[in-house]
Write an enzyme that holds these catalytic residues in place. Sequence first.
Site, PDB file in Angstrom:
ATOM      1  N   VAL A  66      41.916  -8.467 -73.492  1.00 46.52           N
ATOM      2  CA  VAL A  66      42.873  -8.560 -73.263  1.00 46.52           C
ATOM      3  C   VAL A  66      43.598  -9.755 -74.292  1.00 46.52           C
ATOM      4  O   VAL A  66      44.882  -9.119 -74.425  1.00 46.52           O
ATOM      5  CB  VAL A  66      43.190  -8.694 -72.287  1.00 46.52           C
ATOM      6  CG1 VAL A  66      42.496  -7.402 -70.723  1.00 46.52           C
ATOM      7  CG2 VAL A  66      43.349 -10.349 -71.304  1.00 46.52           C
ATOM      8  N   TYR A 161      47.027 -22.658 -65.117  1.00 47.33           N
ATOM      9  CA  TYR A 161      47.135 -21.068 -64.809  1.00 47.33           C
ATOM     10  C   TYR A 161      48.682 -21.093 -64.076  1.00 47.33           C
ATOM     11  O   TYR A 161      48.973 -19.765 -63.779  1.00 47.33           O
ATOM     12  CB  TYR A 161      45.563 -21.297 -63.871  1.00 47.33           C
ATOM     13  CG  TYR A 161      45.782 -19.964 -63.018  1.00 47.33           C
ATOM     14  CD1 TYR A 161      44.864 -18.853 -63.226  1.00 47.33           C
ATOM     15  CD2 TYR A 161      46.333 -19.659 -61.829  1.00 47.33           C
ATOM     16  CE1 TYR A 161      44.148 -17.858 -62.759  1.00 47.33           C
ATOM     17  CE2 TYR A 161      45.755 -18.788 -60.679  1.00 47.33           C
ATOM     18  CZ  TYR A 161      45.641 -18.356 -61.093  1.00 47.33           C
ATOM     19  OH  TYR A 161      44.905 -17.391 -60.264  1.00 47.33           O
ATOM     20  N   ALA A 164      50.554 -19.580 -66.584  1.00 46.00           N
ATOM     21  CA  ALA A 164      50.769 -17.818 -66.732  1.00 46.00           C
ATOM     22  C   ALA A 164      51.664 -17.076 -65.634  1.00 46.00           C
ATOM     23  O   ALA A 164      52.160 -16.852 -65.736  1.00 46.00           O
ATOM     24  CB  ALA A 164      49.420 -17.994 -66.649  1.00 46.00           C
TER      25      ALA A 164
HETATM   26  N1  LIG Z   1      40.173 -14.310 -56.689  1.00 46.56           N
HETATM   27  C1  LIG Z   1      41.670 -14.806 -56.144  1.00 46.56           C
HETATM   28  O1  LIG Z   1      41.230 -15.557 -55.287  1.00 46.56           O
HETATM   29  C2  LIG Z   1      42.353 -14.563 -56.644  1.00 46.56           C
HETATM   30  C3  LIG Z   1      44.035 -15.546 -56.698  1.00 46.56           C
HETATM   31  C4  LIG Z   1      45.052 -14.893 -57.072  1.00 46.56           C
HETATM   32  C5  LIG Z   1      44.773 -14.023 -58.342  1.00 46.56           C
HETATM   33  N2  LIG Z   1      43.727 -13.950 -58.738  1.00 46.56           N
HETATM   34  C6  LIG Z   1      44.094 -12.872 -60.016  1.00 46.56           C
HETATM   35  O2  LIG Z   1      43.367 -12.021 -59.542  1.00 46.56           O
HETATM   36  C7  LIG Z   1      42.781 -11.471 -60.882  1.00 46.56           C
HETATM   37  C8  LIG Z   1      41.096 -10.588 -60.773  1.00 46.56           C
HETATM   38  O3  LIG Z   1      40.421 -12.279 -60.198  1.00 46.56           O
HETATM   39  P1  LIG Z   1      39.215 -12.243 -59.853  1.00 46.56           P
HETATM   40  O4  LIG Z   1      39.291 -13.163 -58.282  1.00 46.56           O
HETATM   41  O5  LIG Z   1      38.788 -10.643 -59.172  1.00 46.56           O
HETATM   42  O6  LIG Z   1      37.858 -12.515 -61.219  1.00 46.56           O
HETATM   43  P2  LIG Z   1      36.732 -12.557 -61.708  1.00 46.56           P
HETATM   44  O7  LIG Z   1      35.890 -13.612 -62.469  1.00 46.56           O
HETATM   45  O8  LIG Z   1      36.142 -11.371 -60.546  1.00 46.56           O
HETATM   46  O9  LIG Z   1      37.294 -11.279 -61.959  1.00 46.56           O
HETATM   47  C9  LIG Z   1      37.783 -11.171 -63.705  1.00 46.56           C
HETATM   48  C10 LIG Z   1      37.622 -10.089 -64.362  1.00 46.56           C
HETATM   49  O10 LIG Z   1      38.526 -10.783 -65.906  1.00 46.56           O
HETATM   50  C11 LIG Z   1      37.495 -10.469 -67.287  1.00 46.56           C
HETATM   51  N3  LIG Z   1      38.367 -10.880 -67.709  1.00 46.56           N
HETATM   52  C12 LIG Z   1      38.365 -12.783 -68.275  1.00 46.56           C
HETATM   53  N4  LIG Z   1      38.599 -12.852 -69.075  1.00 46.56           N
HETATM   54  C13 LIG Z   1      38.890 -11.604 -70.204  1.00 46.56           C
HETATM   55  C14 LIG Z   1      39.237 -11.422 -71.258  1.00 46.56           C
HETATM   56  N5  LIG Z   1      39.832 -12.106 -71.758  1.00 46.56           N
HETATM   57  N6  LIG Z   1      40.027 -10.087 -71.555  1.00 46.56           N
HETATM   58  C15 LIG Z   1      38.872  -9.076 -70.668  1.00 46.56           C
HETATM   59  N7  LIG Z   1      38.668  -9.209 -69.140  1.00 46.56           N
HETATM   60  C16 LIG Z   1      38.682 -10.322 -69.191  1.00 46.56           C
HETATM   61  C17 LIG Z   1      36.496 -10.718 -66.447  1.00 46.56           C
HETATM   62  O11 LIG Z   1      35.310 -10.442 -67.167  1.00 46.56           O
HETATM   63  C18 LIG Z   1      36.205 -10.274 -64.909  1.00 46.56           C
HETATM   64  O12 LIG Z   1      35.394  -9.329 -64.965  1.00 46.56           O
HETATM   65  C19 LIG Z   1      42.974 -12.413 -62.619  1.00 46.56           C
HETATM   66  O13 LIG Z   1      44.255 -12.846 -63.133  1.00 46.56           O
HETATM   67  C20 LIG Z   1      42.705 -14.002 -61.175  1.00 46.56           C
HETATM   68  O14 LIG Z   1      43.681 -14.979 -62.170  1.00 46.56           O
HETATM   69  C21 LIG Z   1      42.688 -14.303 -58.519  1.00 46.56           C
END
Ligand SMILES: NC(=O)c1ccc[n+]([C@@H]2O[C@H](COP(=O)([O-])OP(=O)(O)OC[C@H]3O[C@@H](n4cnc5c(N)ncnc54)[C@H](O)[C@@H]3O)[C@@H](O)[C@H]2O)c1
Length: 253
Positions: A66, A161, A164
Amino acid sequence: MNKRNHGNSVAVVTGGARGIGLGCAKALVTKGFDIVLVDVLDEELKRSTATLAAKGVHAESFMADVSLFERAQEVVDDILTRYESIDVLVNNAGTPMPKGLLDISEAEWDRTINVHLKGCFNWSRAVVPSMLRSGSGRIVNISSISAYSGGVTRAVSKFAYAAAKAGILGMTRSLAKELGPSITVNAVCPGAIKTELTGKMLDERSAEFTEGISLQRLGTPEDIGEVVAFLASVEPNFINGQAITVDGFQWIT
Ligand SMILES: NC(=O)c1ccc[n+]([C@@H]2O[C@H](COP(=O)([O-])OP(=O)(O)OC[C@H]3O[C@@H](n4cnc5c(N)ncnc54)[C@H](O)[C@@H]3O)[C@@H](O)[C@H]2O)c1
């Protein structure tokens, strides 16, 4: 033009191969959306696309980082050869950066901003022209409670983080102003959600986390998916520029 006509709207979910992105895609499928998953994980993409397609909608996927605008434009152009427009964009792709100011390299700072914040720009910039042509669209950006708290603990700094994710909130509000009335732009701020990204850390510290959450449990990708699918549907006609926290009321900061 030979465009697909399922009568379904189409939703693009970045980072949709697993975790919260897949939770969002599953919830959108129950609302009848066709789905396009975008990710960098080939095997997971194939598996998740097949799981969604088995529910009776059209699902396809693209390998794309992305942080690269050119790739976003290529994928969107490809989708638009089959669909009249893209109706929903969920900007979810992200990866953590648990490093403090004195440990992080310039490249790691750039990467964090480029994936989380520029990723939202890249995909919004590529998708919005088709939404404007069709006269409607929904964008949902996944931020984090870290945008407010600066990160969950003092021990593990996540300042890049957090920066961002806070930037995503500013972009959400500003684009909501710019793109109204046809497109709504909202954000969701998850708390501690059990996914591949957080699994090990949350397993190890489960008791500490749940103690600081009013609902006494960790969140699931489905908890986030439900809210995203609501914001992505046509019904919330007057919600725009908002950030909705979905954290079971977590006060550990
Ligand atoms: N899990 C949590 O507690 C939490 C809390 C707050 C925010 N978030 C946010 O939610 C979103 C999803 O997180 P998650 O917990 O499901 O993580 P995850 O690692 O399970 O999933 C993230 C997905 O994004 C993909 N990804 C990463 N970098 C990428 C790139 N450059 N281009 C395309 N795809 C890419 C990964 O391959 C993965 O499939 C993130 O933005 C994370 O910061 C997560």
